[in-house]
Motif scaffolding. Structure first.
Motif, PDB file in Angstrom:
ATOM      1  N   HIS A 168       3.700  -0.013   7.602  1.00  0.00           N
ATOM      2  CA  HIS A 168       3.171  -0.986   8.811  1.00  0.00           C
ATOM      3  C   HIS A 168       1.580  -1.446   8.516  1.00  0.00           C
ATOM      4  CE1 HIS A 168       5.391   0.238  12.459  1.00  0.00           C
ATOM      5  NE2 HIS A 168       6.284   0.333  11.493  1.00  0.00           N
ATOM      6  N   CYS A 169       1.410  -1.744   6.925  1.00  0.00           N
ATOM      7  CA  CYS A 169      -0.139  -1.823   6.751  1.00  0.00           C
ATOM      8  C   CYS A 169      -0.287  -3.608   6.848  1.00  0.00           C
ATOM      9  CB  CYS A 169      -0.260  -1.336   5.587  1.00  0.00           C
ATOM     10  SG  CYS A 169       0.275  -2.225   4.052  1.00  0.00           S
ATOM     11  N   PHE A 170       0.888  -4.329   7.023  1.00  0.00           N
ATOM     12  CA  PHE A 170       0.895  -5.710   7.122  1.00  0.00           C
ATOM     13  C   PHE A 170       0.106  -6.435   5.590  1.00  0.00           C
ATOM     14  CE2 PHE A 170       0.308  -4.107  11.376  1.00  0.00           C
ATOM     15  CZ  PHE A 170       1.245  -4.779  12.186  1.00  0.00           C
ATOM     16  N   PRO A 201       1.531   6.006  10.244  1.00  0.00           N
ATOM     17  CA  PRO A 201       2.969   5.622  10.597  1.00  0.00           C
ATOM     18  C   PRO A 201       3.966   6.186   9.832  1.00  0.00           C
ATOM     19  CG  PRO A 201       1.420   3.730  10.299  1.00  0.00           C
ATOM     20  CD  PRO A 201       0.673   4.821   9.807  1.00  0.00           C
ATOM     21  N   LYS A 213      -7.521  -0.062   3.408  1.00  0.00           N
ATOM     22  CA  LYS A 213      -6.309   0.267   3.163  1.00  0.00           C
ATOM     23  C   LYS A 213      -5.499   1.123   4.279  1.00  0.00           C
ATOM     24  CE  LYS A 213      -6.798  -0.194  -1.905  1.00  0.00           C
ATOM     25  NZ  LYS A 213      -6.444   0.716  -3.092  1.00  0.00           N
ATOM     26  N   CYS A 214      -4.409   1.610   4.175  1.00  0.00           N
ATOM     27  CA  CYS A 214      -3.622   2.074   5.145  1.00  0.00           C
ATOM     28  C   CYS A 214      -3.880   3.828   5.019  1.00  0.00           C
ATOM     29  CB  CYS A 214      -1.994   2.044   4.743  1.00  0.00           C
ATOM     30  SG  CYS A 214      -1.082   2.947   6.308  1.00  0.00           S
ATOM     31  N   GLU A 247       0.266 -10.471   4.873  1.00  0.00           N
ATOM     32  CA  GLU A 247      -1.107 -11.105   4.716  1.00  0.00           C
ATOM     33  C   GLU A 247      -1.122 -12.159   3.303  1.00  0.00           C
ATOM     34  OE1 GLU A 247      -3.781 -11.529   6.409  1.00  0.00           O
ATOM     35  OE2 GLU A 247      -5.100 -12.138   5.341  1.00  0.00           O
ATOM     36  N   PHE A 268       9.939   8.188  19.878  1.00  0.00           N
ATOM     37  CA  PHE A 268       8.877   7.545  20.365  1.00  0.00           C
ATOM     38  C   PHE A 268       8.995   6.614  21.857  1.00  0.00           C
ATOM     39  CE2 PHE A 268       5.530   4.525  20.630  1.00  0.00           C
ATOM     40  CZ  PHE A 268       4.294   4.987  20.008  1.00  0.00           C
ATOM     41  N   GLU A 306      -0.240  -8.850  18.445  1.00  0.00           N
ATOM     42  CA  GLU A 306       1.055  -9.481  18.026  1.00  0.00           C
ATOM     43  C   GLU A 306       1.592 -10.193  19.308  1.00  0.00           C
ATOM     44  OE1 GLU A 306       3.397  -7.063  15.345  1.00  0.00           O
ATOM     45  OE2 GLU A 306       5.203  -7.730  16.178  1.00  0.00           O
ATOM     46  N   CYS A 319      -5.444  -0.556   9.218  1.00  0.00           N
ATOM     47  CA  CYS A 319      -4.719  -1.953   8.924  1.00  0.00           C
ATOM     48  C   CYS A 319      -4.555  -3.066  10.199  1.00  0.00           C
ATOM     49  CB  CYS A 319      -3.039  -1.644   8.699  1.00  0.00           C
ATOM     50  SG  CYS A 319      -3.103  -0.503   7.235  1.00  0.00           S
ATOM     51  N   TYR A 320      -4.278  -2.454  11.580  1.00  0.00           N
ATOM     52  CA  TYR A 320      -3.975  -3.379  12.486  1.00  0.00           C
ATOM     53  C   TYR A 320      -5.116  -4.154  12.732  1.00  0.00           C
ATOM     54  CZ  TYR A 320       0.721  -1.455  13.749  1.00  0.00           C
ATOM     55  OH  TYR A 320       1.990  -1.163  13.658  1.00  0.00           O
ATOM     56  N   ARG A 342      -5.202  -6.919   9.401  1.00  0.00           N
ATOM     57  CA  ARG A 342      -4.237  -7.844   9.086  1.00  0.00           C
ATOM     58  C   ARG A 342      -3.257  -8.247  10.027  1.00  0.00           C
ATOM     59  NH1 ARG A 342      -5.533  -4.919   4.438  1.00  0.00           N
ATOM     60  NH2 ARG A 342      -4.126  -2.877   5.230  1.00  0.00           N
ATOM     61  N   PRO A 343      -2.503  -9.083  10.153  1.00  0.00           N
ATOM     62  CA  PRO A 343      -2.546 -10.412   9.465  1.00  0.00           C
ATOM     63  C   PRO A 343      -3.822 -10.874   9.723  1.00  0.00           C
ATOM     64  CG  PRO A 343      -0.598 -10.510  10.754  1.00  0.00           C
ATOM     65  CD  PRO A 343      -1.340  -9.097  10.912  1.00  0.00           C
ATOM     66  N   THR A 344      -4.709 -11.664   9.119  1.00  0.00           N
ATOM     67  CA  THR A 344      -5.855 -12.366   9.571  1.00  0.00           C
ATOM     68  C   THR A 344      -5.751 -13.543  10.396  1.00  0.00           C
ATOM     69  OG1 THR A 344      -5.799 -13.473   7.389  1.00  0.00           O
ATOM     70  CG2 THR A 344      -7.311 -11.570   7.712  1.00  0.00           C
ATOM     71  N   LYS A 345      -4.425 -14.017   9.870  1.00  0.00           N
ATOM     72  CA  LYS A 345      -4.148 -15.298  10.813  1.00  0.00           C
ATOM     73  C   LYS A 345      -3.716 -15.249  12.385  1.00  0.00           C
ATOM     74  CE  LYS A 345      -0.949 -18.808  10.175  1.00  0.00           C
ATOM     75  NZ  LYS A 345       0.363 -19.455   9.566  1.00  0.00           N
ATOM     76  N   ARG A 346      -3.400 -13.995  12.851  1.00  0.00           N
ATOM     77  CA  ARG A 346      -3.129 -13.608  14.174  1.00  0.00           C
ATOM     78  C   ARG A 346      -4.278 -12.954  14.664  1.00  0.00           C
ATOM     79  NH1 ARG A 346       1.425  -9.205  13.795  1.00  0.00           N
ATOM     80  NH2 ARG A 346       2.845 -10.691  13.697  1.00  0.00           N
ATOM     81  N   GLY A 405      -1.816   6.026   6.441  1.00  0.00           N
ATOM     82  CA  GLY A 405      -0.616   6.720   6.046  1.00  0.00           C
ATOM     83  C   GLY A 405       0.173   7.132   7.425  1.00  0.00           C
ATOM     84  N   LEU A 431       0.683  -1.330  -0.124  1.00  0.00           N
ATOM     85  CA  LEU A 431       0.005  -0.022  -0.054  1.00  0.00           C
ATOM     86  C   LEU A 431       0.904   1.279  -0.021  1.00  0.00           C
ATOM     87  CD1 LEU A 431      -3.023  -0.996   2.354  1.00  0.00           C
ATOM     88  CD2 LEU A 431      -2.916  -0.942  -0.084  1.00  0.00           C
ATOM     89  N   GLY A 443       2.919   0.357  22.251  1.00  0.00           N
ATOM     90  CA  GLY A 443       4.040   0.479  21.557  1.00  0.00           C
ATOM     91  C   GLY A 443       3.946   0.815  19.924  1.00  0.00           C
ATOM     92  N   ALA A 444       2.597   0.751  19.458  1.00  0.00           N
ATOM     93  CA  ALA A 444       2.122   1.160  18.177  1.00  0.00           C
ATOM     94  C   ALA A 444       2.957   0.711  17.069  1.00  0.00           C
ATOM     95  CB  ALA A 444       2.062   2.784  18.091  1.00  0.00           C
ATOM     96  N   GLY A 445       3.562  -0.243  17.290  1.00  0.00           N
ATOM     97  CA  GLY A 445       4.536  -0.875  16.216  1.00  0.00           C
ATOM     98  C   GLY A 445       5.972  -0.402  16.437  1.00  0.00           C
TER      99      GLY A 445
END
Lengths: 365, 300
Positions: A211-213, B202, B197-198, A217, A255, B88, B157-158, B161-165, B200, A163, B43-45
């Motif tokens: 960080h959109c994963f 981050p 979608k994202c 996926e 951060f 995560e 996004c978070y 995705r990822p759907t598995k997690r 933006g 993305l 932590g926001a990633g």
């Protein structure tokens, strides 16, 4: 046997006509693949349909497409599952995104994917002479770390789904950055710092991942390119202290520093600290940082005007009641010689099977 | 239903209207919230990018505090990014007893410990609405159906995705929930390209152009699809979509001016709360057109 409806995106640049959708019916058992469906149409109805494929077993990485909008290998997607996810049961198949289309479902991998892969110098730059008389191997512990990146089959699904690349075609992108980690994590390579400095300095480099994963996926091999990008960043800032002009280093320092100080994010300080390589003073005095701050000023003013931000909130941020404890945790963990990491790609992630899971310390000290 | 409640940083920072509207909406949904006011940022990633053990320790601490809330069914968050970042960490902590013990060792001085309990969960308000409260129960509580309001979902996004997690194997429709909630409260869900979608956010400090082109493009797509407003369960998305919207407009070279609601605000309107109570005056992009439509609904 069941009947499925396939809606294929057709395009022939030489015809001079715009792309269009074409509908086909196929008859297959549900466990067969979307690729089998496309090949049946090609065989029975229209031999001119363009699709690239070879192994039909998710190894060669040739048949990347978008099925119901999601990037995937056509051979690795069951037609029954695709029909369940398709709108009104119709399976749409389009060429991959973020790449020019050569014909129908065939994209130009050279123009985007391979060009970007070459950009990261995708070969070993050995730090020493290879030993004579035996194979030059990676130690087992380090292999654990790079195995995930090495599982890539270069299908381009992640590039198609990215993305960030959707709005910035120059972004190096997930596949190439995962490839970069394959060498940054390889102890035989002698150019770790140069590679990281290069990718940090590039305006479209490793700090442009949002960080959109999406790459995680869609990857059919669980390479998790975004996780490899995070590892590149971790090594760049944590191990080499590489300061870049894109605020990547500053943003992480700012951060993490704010959470260590306050426990929660002090948003008003995040921008100036990010622009000042983590320092609030540098962020408000260095010309380049000030220029960026001024650029963000209208947004802050709008926040103040609506009462979203108050002057008090902008200046003061409360510490958590137990902030001493949060700081203690930061100190304990930062004092480790090795970063403790658990890579679920290696140890498995089935919570029911706890036996095999052990934590592996990362190789960098 | 009693819940341990993690509000996150941004809902108490630059989107105070979110924190305030949750406080108003919760009692109407019979949610008894115990706020985790000693917990630290998820932590926001970014903390994960810095050090995995550190982010896992901070979130294990939050989970441990939530598990200690007596009688709580689970933990609620109100931010897609918190959901993803915490899921995560939880995935890693649950995968290995050895790793969990190592991380828990940092919590000992506070007599805290995160225990892997099969049925313990941490869910975003969106998931609580659909899975715990239920769409039928929600429908019964609606006092003011948002009839005729065209709402474009924006997930973040978070949370998709990822759907598995993110538990999609058990809850395969988690990426349809906003549409389902909109329909349950009488609104019309708008279908457009950007919903998953994202935003933006981050990369706003690293690449302003990429960041605001993303935000601008999705907002423009929603406008072109005929939306009256967007709705999001993520305050970070809200920062880029609302607070940065005037700046984003210049990156996509067109007028935008479309209001962006927080999910609890939208639900609150349907439950009969007034826009002012939900902090709808505190948006950068004015919500007056939505408010006008709501007022007309009340009059009708």
């Amino acid at each position: 046997m069941a009947d499925y409806k396939l809606k294929l995106r057709r395009f022939d640049p030489e015809s001079g006509n715009a792309a269009y959708w074409a509908d086909f019916d196929v008859e297959l058992p549900p466990e067969r693949s979307v690729l089998d469906g496309i090949l049946q149409v090609k065989d029975r109805e229209d031999a001119s349909i363009g699709i690239r494929c070879s192994c039909r077993a998710a190894i060669c990485g040739s048949c990347g497409v978008r099925i119901n909008g999601k990037s995937a290998l056509a051979c690795n997607t069951r037609i029954g599952d695709a029909a369940e996810r398709g709108r009104d049961g119709v399976i749409t198949v389009e060429p991959m995104g973020n790449m020019p289309v050569i014909k129908d479902l065939i994209t130009d991998m050279e123009a985007v994917h391979w060009k970007k892969i070459r950009r990261v110098v995708p070969w070993l730059l050995p730090k020493e002479e290879a030993p004579e008389g035996r194979e030059y191997i990676v130690p087992a512990e380090a292999m654990l770390d790079v195995t995930q990146a090495m599982a890539c089959i270069q299908c381009g699904a992640c590039v198609s789904a990215c993305l960030s690349m959707e709005v910035d075609p120059e972004f190096i992108g997930p596949a190439a950055l995962a490839k970069a980690y394959r060498f940054v994590g390889d102890p035989r390579d002698g150019a770790h710092e140069e590679r990281l400095a290069d990718l940090a300095a590039d305006e479209h480099g490793m700090y442009d991942c949002t960080h959109c994963f999406a790459c995680i996926e869609v990857c059919p091999k669980e390479v998790a390119p975004m996780s490899q990008i995070m590892r590149l960043r971790r090594k760049a800032t944590g191990d080499y202290g590489i300061k870049d002009d894109n605020n990547g280093y500053g943003h992480e320092k700012a951060f993490v520093g704010l959470i260590e100080k306050y426990g929660t994010l002090h948003e008003a300080q995040l921008l100036p600290r990010s622009f000042g390589q983590g320092s609030l003073i540098r962020g408000q005095t260095e010309p380049k940082a000030v220029k960026q701050l001024v650029e963000s000023l209208p947004t802050g003013v709008r926040g103040l005007r609506t009462g979203k931000i108050t002057p008090r909130k902008a200046l003061l941020h409360p510490k958590l009641p137990d902030q001493k404890q949060v700081r203690r945790i930061f100190k304990e963990i930062h004092s480790h010689d090795e970063r403790l990491e658990l890579n679920l790609y290696i140890v498995g992630e089935n919570p029911a099977d706890e036996e095999g899971a052990t934590a592996e310390g990362s190789q960098e000290s | 239903m009693k819940l341990a409640y993690w509000p996150g940083c941004v809902s108490r920072g630059f989107t105070p209207e979110l924190h305030g509207s949750v406080a108003k909406v919760a009692p109407l949904l019979d949610l008894d919230l115990v706020e985790l006011d000693r917990a630290a940022c998820c932590g926001a990633g970014v903390v994960a990018e810095h050090n995995q053990e550190l982010v896992d320790a901070l979130n294990a601490r939050t989970f441990a505090m939530a598990q200690a809330v007596e009688g709580a069914a689970g933990m609620m968050n109100i931010c897609s990014t918190c959901q993803g970042a915490q899921s995560e960490c939880q995935e890693r902590l649950d995968a290995s007893p050895e790793y969990r013990a190592e991380v828990n060792s940092h919590l000992k001085p506070e007599s805290l410990s995160y225990e892997r309990q099969g049925d313990w969960w941490n869910k975003n308000f969106l998931w609580i609405l659909v899975e715990e409260i239920g769409l039928d129960a929600l429908r019964d509580k609606v006092k003011r159906p948002l009839d005729g309001l065209r709402i474009a979902p924006f997930y973040g996004c978070y949370i998709v995705r990822p759907t598995k997690r993110l538990g999609f194997d058990q809850h395969p429709e988690r990426d349809q929930y906003i549409e389902q909630v909109i329909e349950a409260i009488g609104g019309e869900a708008v279908d457009y390209a950007g919903a998953r979608k994202c935003c933006g956010f981050p990369v706003i400090t690293m690449n302003r152009t990429t960041s605001l082109r993303q935000a601008g493009r999705h907002l423009a797509d929603a406008i072109d699809a005929g939306a009256d407003c967007l709705v999001t369960p993520c305050p970070l998305c809200h920062l880029n979509l609302d607070m940065q919207q005037p700046a984003a407009a210049s990156y996509v070279e067109r007028d935008l001016d479309i209001p962006v609601l927080h999910l609890p605000q939208m639900v609150g309107l349907a439950l009969g709360l007034e826009p002012k109570e939900l902090g709808m005056g505190k948006h950068v992009v004015s919500t007056r057109d939505v408010q006008r439509k709501i007022a007309q609904l009340a009059a009708a």
